[in-house]
Motif scaffolding. Structure first.
Motif, PDB file in Angstrom:
ATOM      1  N   ALA A 218     -83.890  94.124 -53.832  1.00  0.00           N
ATOM      2  CA  ALA A 218     -85.008  93.212 -54.064  1.00  0.00           C
ATOM      3  C   ALA A 218     -84.981  92.562 -55.434  1.00  0.00           C
ATOM      4  O   ALA A 218     -85.602  91.528 -55.642  1.00  0.00           O
ATOM      5  CB  ALA A 218     -86.333  93.968 -53.889  1.00  0.00           C
ATOM      6  N   MET A 219     -84.286  93.174 -56.395  1.00  0.00           N
ATOM      7  CA  MET A 219     -84.244  92.655 -57.757  1.00  0.00           C
ATOM      8  C   MET A 219     -83.114  91.645 -57.897  1.00  0.00           C
ATOM      9  O   MET A 219     -82.107  91.706 -57.177  1.00  0.00           O
ATOM     10  CB  MET A 219     -84.069  93.801 -58.753  1.00  0.00           C
ATOM     11  N   PRO A 220     -83.219  90.694 -58.841  1.00  0.00           N
ATOM     12  CA  PRO A 220     -82.202  89.643 -58.960  1.00  0.00           C
ATOM     13  C   PRO A 220     -80.840  90.182 -59.386  1.00  0.00           C
ATOM     14  O   PRO A 220     -80.732  90.991 -60.307  1.00  0.00           O
ATOM     15  CB  PRO A 220     -82.782  88.690 -60.010  1.00  0.00           C
ATOM     16  N   LEU A 221     -79.804  89.712 -58.715  1.00  0.00           N
ATOM     17  CA  LEU A 221     -78.440  90.146 -59.000  1.00  0.00           C
ATOM     18  C   LEU A 221     -77.954  89.695 -60.367  1.00  0.00           C
ATOM     19  O   LEU A 221     -76.976  90.237 -60.886  1.00  0.00           O
ATOM     20  CB  LEU A 221     -77.485  89.611 -57.923  1.00  0.00           C
ATOM     21  N   CYS A 222     -78.642  88.720 -60.978  1.00  0.00           N
ATOM     22  CA  CYS A 222     -78.212  88.225 -62.283  1.00  0.00           C
ATOM     23  C   CYS A 222     -78.445  89.233 -63.395  1.00  0.00           C
ATOM     24  O   CYS A 222     -77.939  89.070 -64.510  1.00  0.00           O
ATOM     25  CB  CYS A 222     -78.930  86.924 -62.629  1.00  0.00           C
ATOM     26  N   GLY A 223     -79.199  90.301 -63.120  1.00  0.00           N
ATOM     27  CA  GLY A 223     -79.466  91.328 -64.119  1.00  0.00           C
ATOM     28  C   GLY A 223     -78.964  92.676 -63.669  1.00  0.00           C
ATOM     29  O   GLY A 223     -78.701  92.901 -62.476  1.00  0.00           O
ATOM     30  N   PRO A 229     -77.539  98.855 -58.770  1.00  0.00           N
ATOM     31  CA  PRO A 229     -77.774  99.594 -57.522  1.00  0.00           C
ATOM     32  C   PRO A 229     -77.048  98.988 -56.326  1.00  0.00           C
ATOM     33  O   PRO A 229     -76.617  99.717 -55.430  1.00  0.00           O
ATOM     34  CB  PRO A 229     -79.299  99.513 -57.349  1.00  0.00           C
ATOM     35  N   THR A 230     -76.904  97.666 -56.329  1.00  0.00           N
ATOM     36  CA  THR A 230     -76.202  97.005 -55.230  1.00  0.00           C
ATOM     37  C   THR A 230     -74.736  97.440 -55.193  1.00  0.00           C
ATOM     38  O   THR A 230     -74.192  97.746 -54.123  1.00  0.00           O
ATOM     39  CB  THR A 230     -76.318  95.475 -55.377  1.00  0.00           C
ATOM     40  N   LEU A 231     -74.114  97.492 -56.348  1.00  0.00           N
ATOM     41  CA  LEU A 231     -72.721  97.956 -56.399  1.00  0.00           C
ATOM     42  C   LEU A 231     -72.622  99.444 -56.094  1.00  0.00           C
ATOM     43  O   LEU A 231     -71.645  99.903 -55.494  1.00  0.00           O
ATOM     44  CB  LEU A 231     -72.113  97.642 -57.761  1.00  0.00           C
ATOM     45  N   GLY A 232     -73.638 100.227 -56.518  1.00  0.00           N
ATOM     46  CA  GLY A 232     -73.649 101.642 -56.169  1.00  0.00           C
ATOM     47  C   GLY A 232     -73.724 101.844 -54.666  1.00  0.00           C
ATOM     48  O   GLY A 232     -73.046 102.717 -54.109  1.00  0.00           O
TER      49      GLY A 232
END
Length: 527
Positions: A218-223, A229-232
């Motif tokens: 839900a949080m922006p990938l730019c930060g 967490p997305t990569l995790g």
């Protein structure tokens, strides 16, 4: 296996997560590992076709979209670097990032319901950006040229996937912005090794590798709070359910339909979802939150007491987000503090130093956090002086954050050791806002402090007029709104005759605490 992004793909292919979808974009169809790998290969081929070579920088100014991750992995495949640009930024902030990164290509979305990104790009002074050679938009094929530079359609269709190349773990892969984007910007540099290794640590440490794990991005990938967490989740094999941008209704719908187990976001995000529908968290195992909203403590405690697995987190662009999370087995009061146990375990050393004596602190004694580990950033891009100030001779990052160690080996984050503001979840240096205020007509000097207004942290500005000038406060606010992300725009601008100050050994020192009191009094008298 080398610590590269292509190795992350290979490791997932060899593991139990190979058969699970990599991601499902909001309103889209699931993307398998084979489909994602092909998308990455086409993105790499497209970047090459735009003239991007090894160690070139590509500025990505996009919302959460499969193209964002494809461009990151694709850039990694050819040894290029992504400069991540916050979609809330406006022209002045974009210009500084492009200038300081030396980006060769800018990729943007032409516009959304909040902003016209094409118009803001067109407002850039390209004559002062000699490194910028190409522009591209993901959502349009017929945009007009900008100052003589064609706007290419960022469309990967028709490109044959580029297979893994000779990327190295030491290749810089991403530049995150940190405070100072309007004066002396610092770009935090991470390599393929530091970014992918952190993902590998997070997968088992936080349960992303569980066979039924699922993550709501839900949080922006730019930060870092959005990307790490997305990569995790990618490294652990957990499907990623990608929100274009956080909004309550789709977040609830996806969480319930997909049995989401892993949530990371702001305290306000969790409060909204909890109040709207508590069954959203029926499958939740970890709800890692950042304490961004003043006065939320009692609310969070009540949610935790009713069973929500809230855990405080700690991170920084230099260290990554979810660098540490409070153990869910700790008592609620401890669990709701920032900090915790590091994902890297024994590979990481956290210590606390007394800022006055310079001595290391014993457990439970507060001081300034210092961190050393294999996933630490490799430096501030093109800024060796700032790097030398931030990293000591032993390799410890001086975080500037106040905290203390617990006897059990976890740690607690208390607060920023200074006057930084946390606005809309982003750590913001007041000097960024002050510099823009001082560029407005009739403004001699400015000071910015933080206040709480309607449950949110907001910037509040005091200005000293130039001799003979009477700057209009709303005109000054508009001046900042045209140049800064909306969350940095001061709630109020108040002209005063002088700043409260006291004499010190180093001269006059402005008393920020008194300014905060003055701001609170103003809001009370002028709600």
């Amino acid at each position: 296996m080398p610590l590269t992004f292509d190795a992350l793909i290979a490791e997932r292919r060899a593991g139990p997560g190979a058969a699970r979808p990599v991601m499902t974009p909001e309103g889209g169809t699931p993307l398998s590992l084979d489909a994602f790998d092909a998308l990455v290969g086409r993105a790499a081929a497209w970047l090459r076709a735009q003239g991007i070579e090894r160690h070139d920088r590509v500025a990505v100014w996009l919302p959460n979209h499969p193209h964002w991750l494809a461009l990151l992995f694709g850039a990694a495949r050819i040894g290029a670097t992504v400069a991540a640009v916050n979609t809330r930024y406006r022209t002045a902030e974009l210009h500084h990032i492009l200038s300081s990164s030396g980006a060769k290509l800018l990729i943007f979305e032409s516009g959304d319901r909040h902003a016209d990104f094409h118009a803001m790009t067109a407002a850039l002074d390209l004559a002062t950006l000699p490194d910028l050679k190409a522009l591209a938009a993901i959502d349009s094929a017929d945009l007009p040229p900008i100052q003589g530079i064609p706007v290419t359609h960022c469309d990967f269709d028709g490109f044959d996937p580029l297979p893994p190349q000779d990327a190295q773990p030491s290749d810089p892969v991403i530049l995150f912005t940190t405070s100072g984007t309007t004066s002396k910007p610092k770009l935090v540099m991470h390599t393929q090794e530091t970014l992918s290794l952190h993902a590998r640590y997070c997968a088992p440490a936080y349960g992303f590798d569980a066979p039924d794990a699922a993550y709501l991005a839900a949080m922006p990938l730019c930060g870092v709070f959005g990307l790490n967490p997305t990569l995790g989740a990618f490294a652990g094999g957990a499907p990623i359910h990608l929100l274009t941008a956080y909004a309550l209704a789709p977040a609830i719908g996806i969480a319930k339909a997909q049995a989401i187990t892993h949530f990371f976001g702001s305290d306000e995000m969790f409060r909204q979802m909890w109040d709207a529908d508590r069954t959203v968290f029926s499958h939740a195992r970890i709800c890692g939150f950042g304490a961004f909203t003043p006065g939320m403590g009692a609310t969070l405690r009540g949610m935790a007491e009713e069973g929500l697995p809230l855990c405080g987190v700690y991170g920084a662009s230099e260290l990554h987000a979810i660098f540490a999370i409070q153990p869910p087995t700790h008592p609620i009061d401890q669990r709701l503090q920032g900090g915790g146990r590091t994902a890297g375990g024994d590979t990481v050393s956290v210590r606390v130093r007394d800022p006055e004596t310079g001595e290391l602190c014993a457990p439970d004694q507060p001081g300034v956090l210092e961190v050393k580990g294999p996933t630490n950033f490799t430096g501030y891009f093109r800024n060796p002086e700032a790097t030398a100030k931030a990293v000591d001779p032993e390799g410890y990052f001086r975080s500037g954050d106040a905290g203390y160690l617990r006897p059990d080996g976890t740690f607690v984050y208390l607060a920023r050791n200074g006057d930084f503001l946390r606005l809309s979840g982003f750590l913001t240096d007041p000097a960024e806002i002050e510099e823009v205020l001082e560029s407005a007509d009739g403004v001699a000097r400015a000071q910015v402090v933080g206040v709480t207004h309607e449950g949110r942290a907001r910037a509040f500005a005091f200005i000293l007029p130039k001799p003979g000038a009477s700057p209009d406060p709303e005109t000054v606010r508009t001046h900042t709104a045209d140049r800064l992300a909306h969350y940095k725009v001061p709630l109020r601008v108040v002209p005063i005759e002088s700043f409260p100050a006291t004499e010190s050994a180093n001269g006059l020192k402005i008393q920020k605490a008194k300014l905060r009191d003055m701001a609170e009094a103003h809001l009370k008298d002028h709600p």
